[in-house]
Write an enzyme that holds these catalytic residues in place. Structure first.
Site, PDB file in Angstrom:
ATOM      1  CG  MET A 124      -5.530   0.300   1.397  1.00 59.49           C
ATOM      2  SD  MET A 124      -7.112   0.776   2.167  1.00 59.49           S
ATOM      3  CE  MET A 124      -6.799   2.474   2.597  1.00 59.49           C
ATOM      4  NE  ARG A 176      -8.436 -10.258   5.241  1.00 59.99           N
ATOM      5  CZ  ARG A 176      -9.632 -10.593   4.793  1.00 59.99           C
ATOM      6  NH1 ARG A 176     -10.203 -11.724   5.187  1.00 59.99           N
ATOM      7  NH2 ARG A 176     -10.275  -9.808   3.947  1.00 59.99           N
ATOM      8  CG  ASP A 186     -15.085  -1.023   3.846  1.00 60.84           C
ATOM      9  OD1 ASP A 186     -14.589  -2.024   3.311  1.00 60.84           O
ATOM     10  OD2 ASP A 186     -14.803  -0.659   5.008  1.00 60.84           O
ATOM     11  CB  ILE A 242      -0.909   0.047   1.253  1.00 61.43           C
ATOM     12  CG1 ILE A 242      -1.880  -1.126   1.244  1.00 61.43           C
ATOM     13  CG2 ILE A 242      -1.661   1.372   1.333  1.00 61.43           C
ATOM     14  CD1 ILE A 242      -2.566  -1.368   2.593  1.00 61.43           C
ATOM     15  N   GLY A 243       1.898   1.239   0.849  1.00 57.02           N
ATOM     16  CA  GLY A 243       2.703   2.433   1.073  1.00 57.02           C
ATOM     17  C   GLY A 243       3.271   3.038  -0.209  1.00 57.02           C
ATOM     18  CG  ASP A 299       8.646   0.219   5.296  1.00 61.10           C
ATOM     19  OD1 ASP A 299       9.173  -0.791   5.834  1.00 61.10           O
ATOM     20  OD2 ASP A 299       7.548   0.159   4.719  1.00 61.10           O
ATOM     21  CG  HIS A 321     -12.020  -2.010   7.137  1.00 61.13           C
ATOM     22  ND1 HIS A 321     -12.565  -1.951   5.870  1.00 61.13           N
ATOM     23  CD2 HIS A 321     -10.809  -2.597   6.986  1.00 61.13           C
ATOM     24  CE1 HIS A 321     -11.719  -2.478   5.004  1.00 61.13           C
ATOM     25  NE2 HIS A 321     -10.637  -2.874   5.657  1.00 61.13           N
TER      26      HIS A 321
HETATM   27  P1  NAD Z   1       2.932  -5.061   3.063  1.00 58.65           P
HETATM   28  O1  NAD Z   1       3.495  -6.203   3.809  1.00 58.65           O
HETATM   29  O2  NAD Z   1       3.072  -5.054   1.586  1.00 58.65           O
HETATM   30  O3  NAD Z   1       3.556  -3.709   3.596  1.00 58.65           O
HETATM   31  C1  NAD Z   1       3.641  -3.412   4.946  1.00 58.65           C
HETATM   32  C2  NAD Z   1       4.859  -2.524   5.156  1.00 58.65           C
HETATM   33  O4  NAD Z   1       4.903  -2.180   6.533  1.00 58.65           O
HETATM   34  C3  NAD Z   1       6.186  -3.198   4.806  1.00 58.65           C
HETATM   35  O5  NAD Z   1       6.921  -2.393   3.904  1.00 58.65           O
HETATM   36  C4  NAD Z   1       6.889  -3.329   6.149  1.00 58.65           C
HETATM   37  O6  NAD Z   1       8.292  -3.195   6.064  1.00 58.65           O
HETATM   38  C5  NAD Z   1       6.270  -2.151   6.892  1.00 58.65           C
HETATM   39  N1  NAD Z   1       6.395  -2.241   8.345  1.00 58.65           N
HETATM   40  C6  NAD Z   1       6.244  -3.311   9.161  1.00 58.65           C
HETATM   41  N2  NAD Z   1       6.476  -2.969  10.434  1.00 58.65           N
HETATM   42  C7  NAD Z   1       6.757  -1.652  10.430  1.00 58.65           C
HETATM   43  C8  NAD Z   1       7.080  -0.716  11.442  1.00 58.65           C
HETATM   44  N3  NAD Z   1       7.143  -1.075  12.722  1.00 58.65           N
HETATM   45  N4  NAD Z   1       7.313   0.552  11.069  1.00 58.65           N
HETATM   46  C9  NAD Z   1       7.239   0.933   9.785  1.00 58.65           C
HETATM   47  N5  NAD Z   1       6.941   0.091   8.782  1.00 58.65           N
HETATM   48  C10 NAD Z   1       6.704  -1.183   9.111  1.00 58.65           C
HETATM   49  O7  NAD Z   1       1.378  -4.951   3.476  1.00 58.65           O
HETATM   50  P2  NAD Z   1       0.239  -4.073   2.756  1.00 58.65           P
HETATM   51  O8  NAD Z   1      -0.405  -4.880   1.711  1.00 58.65           O
HETATM   52  O9  NAD Z   1       0.801  -2.742   2.403  1.00 58.65           O
HETATM   53  O10 NAD Z   1      -0.809  -3.938   3.959  1.00 58.65           O
HETATM   54  C11 NAD Z   1      -0.493  -3.214   5.105  1.00 58.65           C
HETATM   55  C12 NAD Z   1      -1.632  -3.247   6.114  1.00 58.65           C
HETATM   56  O11 NAD Z   1      -2.787  -2.577   5.597  1.00 58.65           O
HETATM   57  C13 NAD Z   1      -2.129  -4.641   6.467  1.00 58.65           C
HETATM   58  O12 NAD Z   1      -2.351  -4.719   7.860  1.00 58.65           O
HETATM   59  C14 NAD Z   1      -3.436  -4.775   5.724  1.00 58.65           C
HETATM   60  O13 NAD Z   1      -4.318  -5.696   6.316  1.00 58.65           O
HETATM   61  C15 NAD Z   1      -3.948  -3.368   5.816  1.00 58.65           C
HETATM   62  N6  NAD Z   1      -4.989  -2.992   4.849  1.00 58.65           N
HETATM   63  C16 NAD Z   1      -5.995  -2.185   5.282  1.00 58.65           C
HETATM   64  C17 NAD Z   1      -6.988  -1.781   4.404  1.00 58.65           C
HETATM   65  C18 NAD Z   1      -8.104  -0.892   4.863  1.00 58.65           C
HETATM   66  O14 NAD Z   1      -9.097  -0.769   4.152  1.00 58.65           O
HETATM   67  N7  NAD Z   1      -8.009  -0.218   5.970  1.00 58.65           N
HETATM   68  C19 NAD Z   1      -6.942  -2.194   3.072  1.00 58.65           C
HETATM   69  C20 NAD Z   1      -5.896  -3.003   2.660  1.00 58.65           C
HETATM   70  C21 NAD Z   1      -4.924  -3.399   3.570  1.00 58.65           C
HETATM   71  C1  LMR Z   2      -9.487  -4.788   2.485  1.00 50.53           C
HETATM   72  O1  LMR Z   2     -10.633  -4.495   2.803  1.00 50.53           O
HETATM   73  O2  LMR Z   2      -9.177  -5.044   1.311  1.00 50.53           O
HETATM   74  C2  LMR Z   2      -8.404  -4.758   3.531  1.00 50.53           C
HETATM   75  O3  LMR Z   2      -8.933  -4.594   4.804  1.00 50.53           O
HETATM   76  C3  LMR Z   2      -7.466  -5.897   3.431  1.00 50.53           C
HETATM   77  C4  LMR Z   2      -8.085  -7.214   3.789  1.00 50.53           C
HETATM   78  O4  LMR Z   2      -7.519  -7.910   4.630  1.00 50.53           O
HETATM   79  O5  LMR Z   2      -9.111  -7.576   3.212  1.00 50.53           O
END
Ligand code: NAD
Ligand code: LMR
Length: 341
Positions: A251, A107, A176, A38-39, A59, A203
């Protein structure tokens, strides 16, 4: 000559005044977890937002690389990556108006969001401590799952340090809303920009409650398949990625939209409304301190929390199911910080 120096003086004074006027609109945005799935695209979208003047990318690995890359995009904002040290994190946060946290694990198929709790709770707690220390005035947008628990975790961390401002803490549920709009537009053959679906609750799974009865197509509230698709849209992506993670690109889009809404509100735009998971009075009498409904945003964050409004019988059942799960998710976050401060 005297005249020339007077002119110069006046010019510089006017310039300084112009600067201090625009200084109010300087917006530093920090992303914690900026090198993740996401970042990275989120940081790119923020680089394209002309309201952002400074972008801080942090990060535990790869922040400076992502920052160097994005910094070549020819928009005016400056971009800086920070080393994964306490001083790097503090420097990334210092002076931030908005902090977005997408740090943590995503996940895999078969997991629900609560299965991420054991890993992500401490990541978010520790980052929240750093925000409380270095940017207590920032608007904090939590993306890391489980959002229903990670937002209460942040609130507890801030409360313990005496810097909790409920108007400045947001769980990002925008995805959502984005999904509901897109799914309806596909069914109806309409432009998604005309499909504004309010989504309330939390969520994850059944805590996600779309209110189709309030949309252009009230009859869709009885479309159980559509309701379920909005509630479990995340699973669709998790399963399609087959173990490689969850939604990242949609996202990033949703996170950038929520950040933009806050930036517009900070610039004085009126009527900026987004559903978001906040400290809310609506269900406190049932022991539920956080809830997502439409929220009007202002320069200081939350300006007005709207009630859920009229809903139909189908939706009343959905809300009841939501409240049960939500209460447990919120309590779990609070207990975690109390036992692991
Ligand atoms: P990812 O593994 O691709 O990226 C996560 C990043 O976080 C990595 O680059 C990792 O190095 C970094 N990280 C881990 N610990 C850290 C710390 N202490 N400080 C700084 N950085 C740190 O995962 P992603 O696909 O980007 O998803 C990230 C999170 O977002 C997950 O928990 C996922 O479930 C959540 N998410 C939420 C939504 C929403 O609607 N709110 C949607 C999608 C994903
Ligand atoms: C989403 O809604 O896509 C995120 O919360 C990531 C997930 O675990 O489904």
């Amino acid at each position: 000559s005297f005249n020339l120096s007077l002119d110069t003086m006046l010019a510089s004074r006017i310039q300084r005044r112009a600067f201090s006027a625009s200084a109010r609109n300087l917006s530093k945005v920090a992303v914690l977890g900026a090198a993740g799935g996401i970042g990275q695209p989120l940081s790119l979208l923020l680089k394209l937002n002309t309201r952002v003047t400074e972008l801080a990318l942090y990060d535990i690995r790869g922040g400076p690389g992502v920052a160097a890359d994005i910094s070549h995009v020819n928009t005016k904002s400056t971009v800086k990556g920070y080393d994964p040290t306490p001083s790097g994190l503090a420097a990334a946060l210092k002076g931030s108006d908005i902090v977005l946290i997408p740090a943590g694990v995503p996940r895999k198929p078969g997991m629900d969001r609560d299965d991420l709790f054991n890993t992500n709770a401490s990541i978010v707690r520790d980052l929240a401590k750093a925000v409380a220390e270095s940017a207590p005035e920032a608007k904090l947008l939590i993306i890391s799952n489980p959002v229903n628990s990670t937002v209460p975790i942040c609130a507890e961390v801030f409360k313990a340090r005496g810097v909790y401002n409920p108007k400045k803490l947001f769980g990002v549920t925008t995805l959502d809303v984005v999904r509901a709009s897109r799914f309806v537009s596909e069914i109806k053959g309409t432009d998604p920009k005309d499909e504004n679906i309010t989504v309330i609750g939390g969520h994850s799974g059944v805590t996600i409650v779309p209110l189709f009865s309030q949309s252009n197509h009230p009859e869709l509230s009885s479309n159980a398949e559509l309701v379920k698709r909005v509630q479990f849209g995340g699973d669709e992506v998790v399963n399609a990625k087959g173990g490689a993670g969850s939604a990242t690109l949609s996202m990033a889009f949703a996170g950038a939209r929520m950040a933009d809404a806050l930036l517009r509100a900070a610039d004085g735009e009126k009527g900026v409304i987004e559903p978001t998971f906040v400290d809310s009075p609506l269900y406190k009498d049932r022991g539920i301190d956080f809830f997502s409904t439409n929220v009007e945003l202002g320069p200081d964050g939350v300006k007005k929390i709207f009630p859920i409004g009229e809903i139909d019988a189908n939706e009343k059942l959905l809300v009841e199911a939501c409240l049960g799960d939500l209460e447990k998710n919120i309590a779990k976050g609070i207990t975690f910080v109390q036992q692991n401060p």
